[in-house]
Scaffold this active site. Sequence first.
Site, PDB file in Angstrom:
ATOM      1  N   CYS A 166     -13.747 125.252  13.442  1.00 20.56           N
ATOM      2  CA  CYS A 166     -13.684 125.414  14.892  1.00 20.56           C
ATOM      3  C   CYS A 166     -13.730 126.889  15.297  1.00 20.56           C
ATOM      4  CB  CYS A 166     -12.456 124.696  15.453  1.00 20.56           C
ATOM      5  SG  CYS A 166     -12.592 124.397  17.247  1.00 20.56           S
ATOM      6  N   HIS A 187     -13.603 119.039  14.035  1.00 21.96           N
ATOM      7  CA  HIS A 187     -12.314 118.867  13.352  1.00 21.96           C
ATOM      8  C   HIS A 187     -12.306 117.580  12.534  1.00 21.96           C
ATOM      9  CE1 HIS A 187      -9.989 122.150  15.213  1.00 21.96           C
ATOM     10  NE2 HIS A 187     -10.666 121.893  16.310  1.00 21.96           N
ATOM     11  N   GLU A 194     -10.702 117.139  10.031  1.00 29.83           N
ATOM     12  CA  GLU A 194      -9.347 116.988   9.493  1.00 29.83           C
ATOM     13  C   GLU A 194      -8.390 116.300  10.460  1.00 29.83           C
ATOM     14  OE1 GLU A 194      -8.856 120.597  12.059  1.00 29.83           O
ATOM     15  OE2 GLU A 194     -10.476 119.721  10.849  1.00 29.83           O
TER      16      GLU A 194
END
Length: 305
Positions: A142, A235, A237
């Site tokens: 990011c 993202h 994750e």
Amino acid sequence: MPLRLPDRLPAIDLLKSENIFVMDDTRAHSQDIRPLRIVILNLMPLKITTETDLIRLLSNTPLQLDISFMKLRSHTPKNTPIEHMMMFYRDFAVMRNEKFDGMIVTGAPVETLDYEDVGYWDEITDIFDWARTHVTSTLFICWAAQAALYHYYGVPKYGLDSKMFGIFPQHMLLPRLPIFRGFDDVFMMPHSRHTEVRRPDIEQHPELTLLAEGDESGVSIVMARDGREFFITGHLEYAPLTLDSEYRRDLGVRTDVGLPRNYYPADDPSRQPIVSWRAHANLFYNNWVNYYVYQETPYDISLIS
């Protein structure tokens, strides 16, 4: 194989409750194996949450990973207990003579600032330069992806009229690369950002390879130096409820944030969000560890350059 984590790290008990095999330092020292050394520079405000999200993904590799956490000397986090930082994190200045097989640099809530106005810009660019000679492969996530593209290649960022917020389909441009092994033709990626980098700027640099993009979300994954650097604008994750938490945090506070796209069934925030990115997130991190860290790093870690 398990992940090797610092004793008493809060993520351990949570991940064990999810049947994820983790190992603390005490047990790991009894094994005669050289684990891969992975360092995480965690710039996110809720550090324990981000630690857990990343460790959850890294846990799927069959290789033993030795996880370390790095922090900035020039920035003091406000949302994580100082005791946690002192116990589990070390300053970059203390770690700069060490070498690592892999590194992850997270996003940060500073994306609307000009890079040079970020209070820790000098220190983080020092870390970016250090990583090129002390780490085999680095993932930038990011804001860190945008910042590293700007620092290394001068790629600018652009402000968005409204936040890129939700789960967006991504298309692979080079599907035969090992990083995409096992992927479907289209994969989903969470995005949560107020700025973007653009394809024409990426294409001006032959050192950069655009790997994936979305029709709406734009550039999502860029690679450099044959996989020694990956820049991910989204993202993968994120946990299932992260976007939900961000939406409720900003509701009525910001005017440039709407309902996260492609997330709630029938766009109804009272319903449980749909998790559509988890399988590809696990594949991506497993492929990174295997093909771009384990297969490329020297057994003698001192030889990384």
